[in-house]
Write a protein that holds these residues in place. Structure first.
Motif, PDB file in Angstrom:
ATOM      1  N   GLY A  78       0.798  -1.215   0.000  1.00  0.00           N
ATOM      2  CA  GLY A  78       0.000   0.000   0.000  1.00  0.00           C
ATOM      3  C   GLY A  78       0.833   1.268   0.000  1.00  0.00           C
ATOM      4  N   GLY A  79       2.115   1.133   0.226  1.00  0.00           N
ATOM      5  CA  GLY A  79       2.997   2.289   0.277  1.00  0.00           C
ATOM      6  C   GLY A  79       3.483   2.717  -1.098  1.00  0.00           C
ATOM      7  N   SER A  80       4.382   3.687  -1.084  1.00  0.00           N
ATOM      8  CA  SER A  80       4.890   4.275  -2.325  1.00  0.00           C
ATOM      9  C   SER A  80       6.412   4.362  -2.300  1.00  0.00           C
ATOM     10  CB  SER A  80       4.318   5.682  -2.516  1.00  0.00           C
ATOM     11  OG  SER A  80       2.912   5.661  -2.626  1.00  0.00           O
ATOM     12  N   LEU A  81       6.977   4.335  -3.480  1.00  0.00           N
ATOM     13  CA  LEU A  81       8.403   4.585  -3.688  1.00  0.00           C
ATOM     14  C   LEU A  81       8.554   5.309  -5.006  1.00  0.00           C
ATOM     15  CD1 LEU A  81      10.183   1.203  -2.785  1.00  0.00           C
ATOM     16  CD2 LEU A  81      10.419   3.362  -1.546  1.00  0.00           C
ATOM     17  N   ARG A  82       9.630   6.069  -5.117  1.00  0.00           N
ATOM     18  CA  ARG A  82       9.964   6.686  -6.395  1.00  0.00           C
ATOM     19  C   ARG A  82      11.380   6.299  -6.771  1.00  0.00           C
ATOM     20  NH1 ARG A  82      10.398  12.996  -8.321  1.00  0.00           N
ATOM     21  NH2 ARG A  82      12.311  12.899  -7.087  1.00  0.00           N
TER      22      ARG A  82
ATOM     23  N   ASN B  84       4.106   4.235 -21.874  1.00  0.00           N
ATOM     24  CA  ASN B  84       3.459   2.936 -21.972  1.00  0.00           C
ATOM     25  C   ASN B  84       3.696   2.201 -20.664  1.00  0.00           C
ATOM     26  OD1 ASN B  84       2.221   0.624 -23.147  1.00  0.00           O
ATOM     27  ND2 ASN B  84       4.250  -0.238 -23.464  1.00  0.00           N
ATOM     28  N   ASN B  85       2.626   1.661 -20.091  1.00  0.00           N
ATOM     29  CA  ASN B  85       2.744   0.919 -18.831  1.00  0.00           C
ATOM     30  C   ASN B  85       2.279  -0.515 -19.015  1.00  0.00           C
ATOM     31  OD1 ASN B  85       3.442   3.321 -17.653  1.00  0.00           O
ATOM     32  ND2 ASN B  85       1.804   3.318 -16.142  1.00  0.00           N
TER      33      ASN B  85
ATOM     34  N   GLY C  92      -2.469   2.458 -13.520  1.00  0.00           N
ATOM     35  CA  GLY C  92      -3.221   3.090 -12.442  1.00  0.00           C
ATOM     36  C   GLY C  92      -2.447   3.180 -11.141  1.00  0.00           C
ATOM     37  N   ARG C  93      -1.292   2.531 -11.071  1.00  0.00           N
ATOM     38  CA  ARG C  93      -0.487   2.556  -9.829  1.00  0.00           C
ATOM     39  C   ARG C  93       0.895   3.177 -10.053  1.00  0.00           C
ATOM     40  NH1 ARG C  93       1.074  -2.020  -7.447  1.00  0.00           N
ATOM     41  NH2 ARG C  93       1.141  -3.251  -9.376  1.00  0.00           N
ATOM     42  N   PHE C  94       1.501   2.886 -11.180  1.00  0.00           N
ATOM     43  CA  PHE C  94       2.851   3.376 -11.473  1.00  0.00           C
ATOM     44  C   PHE C  94       2.787   4.438 -12.570  1.00  0.00           C
ATOM     45  CE2 PHE C  94       5.433  -0.721 -10.331  1.00  0.00           C
ATOM     46  CZ  PHE C  94       4.777  -0.770  -9.112  1.00  0.00           C
ATOM     47  N   THR C  95       3.681   5.417 -12.457  1.00  0.00           N
ATOM     48  CA  THR C  95       3.764   6.470 -13.461  1.00  0.00           C
ATOM     49  C   THR C  95       5.214   6.723 -13.809  1.00  0.00           C
ATOM     50  OG1 THR C  95       1.771   7.535 -12.572  1.00  0.00           O
ATOM     51  CG2 THR C  95       3.186   8.850 -14.022  1.00  0.00           C
ATOM     52  N   ILE C  96       5.510   6.699 -15.089  1.00  0.00           N
ATOM     53  CA  ILE C  96       6.856   7.041 -15.552  1.00  0.00           C
ATOM     54  C   ILE C  96       6.851   8.500 -16.001  1.00  0.00           C
ATOM     55  CG2 ILE C  96       6.461   6.232 -17.919  1.00  0.00           C
ATOM     56  CD1 ILE C  96       9.422   5.278 -17.899  1.00  0.00           C
TER      57      ILE C  96
ATOM     58  N   GLN D 144       7.297   6.558 -10.435  1.00  0.00           N
ATOM     59  CA  GLN D 144       6.530   6.729  -9.203  1.00  0.00           C
ATOM     60  C   GLN D 144       5.665   5.494  -9.018  1.00  0.00           C
ATOM     61  OE1 GLN D 144       6.555   9.289  -6.844  1.00  0.00           O
ATOM     62  NE2 GLN D 144       5.239   7.881  -5.698  1.00  0.00           N
ATOM     63  N   MET D 145       5.841   4.827  -7.902  1.00  0.00           N
ATOM     64  CA  MET D 145       5.125   3.577  -7.647  1.00  0.00           C
ATOM     65  C   MET D 145       4.231   3.765  -6.429  1.00  0.00           C
ATOM     66  SD  MET D 145       8.159   0.809  -8.346  1.00  0.00           S
ATOM     67  CE  MET D 145       9.116   1.325  -6.918  1.00  0.00           C
TER      68      MET D 145
END
Length: 115
Positions: free
Chosen positions: A15-19, A58-59, A65-69, A81-82
Motif C-alpha cells: 500500500g505504500g509508495s516509492l519513487r 506505456n505501462n 493506475g499505480r505506477f507512473t513514468i 513513481q510507484m
C-alpha cells in the motif's frame, strides 16, 4: 554510450509508495526510449513502463493506475513513481535506454514490498 544510475529502491509495506530515479549521462541525445524493467529470480525481465523521446508513455497492465513514468529533461533523469505497492511488485528494477541499434542497462535497484 550512456551511463545509467538508478536510485530510490528499498523496503516498503504493501500500500505504500516509492519513487525510483534513473540519471543518464553521456550521449543522451542518441536515446530513443527509456524504460523501467523488473526481474525476480527464475523469471524473465519484464517491462514495467517506458517513455519515448517525444514523451509518449506505456505501462504494463499489471501496474496501470499505480505506477507512473516521467522525466525531467533538464536533469537527464527518468522517474518511476510507484503507488499502492503490492508484494508481487517485489523485484530488482532496472533502468534501460534504447538506441537505434543497441541498448544498455543500469545496475538495478531492489524493491521489496512486505505484506
Amino acid at each position: 554510450q550512456v551511463q545509467l544510475v538508478e536510485s530510490g529502491g528499498g523496503l516498503v509495506q504493501a500500500g505504500g509508495s516509492l519513487r525510483l530515479s534513473c540519471a543518464a549521462s553521456g550521449n543522451i541525445l542518441s536515446i530513443r526510449v527509456m524504460g523501467w524493467y523488473r526481474q525476480v529470480p527464475g523469471k524473465q525481465r519484464e517491462l514495467v513502463a517506458a517513455i519515448t523521446r517525444d514523451g509518449s508513455t506505456n505501462n504494463a497492465d499489471s501496474v496501470k493506475g499505480r505506477f507512473t513514468i516521467s522525466r525531467d529533461i533538464a536533469k537527464n533523469t527518468v522517474y518511476l513513481q510507484m503507488n499502492s505497492l503490492k508484494p508481487e511488485d517485489t523485484a530488482v528494477y532496472y533502468c534501460n535506454a534504447k538506441y537505434v541499434w543497441s541498448e544498455n542497462w543500469g545496475q538495478g535497484t531492489q524493491v521489496t514490498v512486505s505484506s
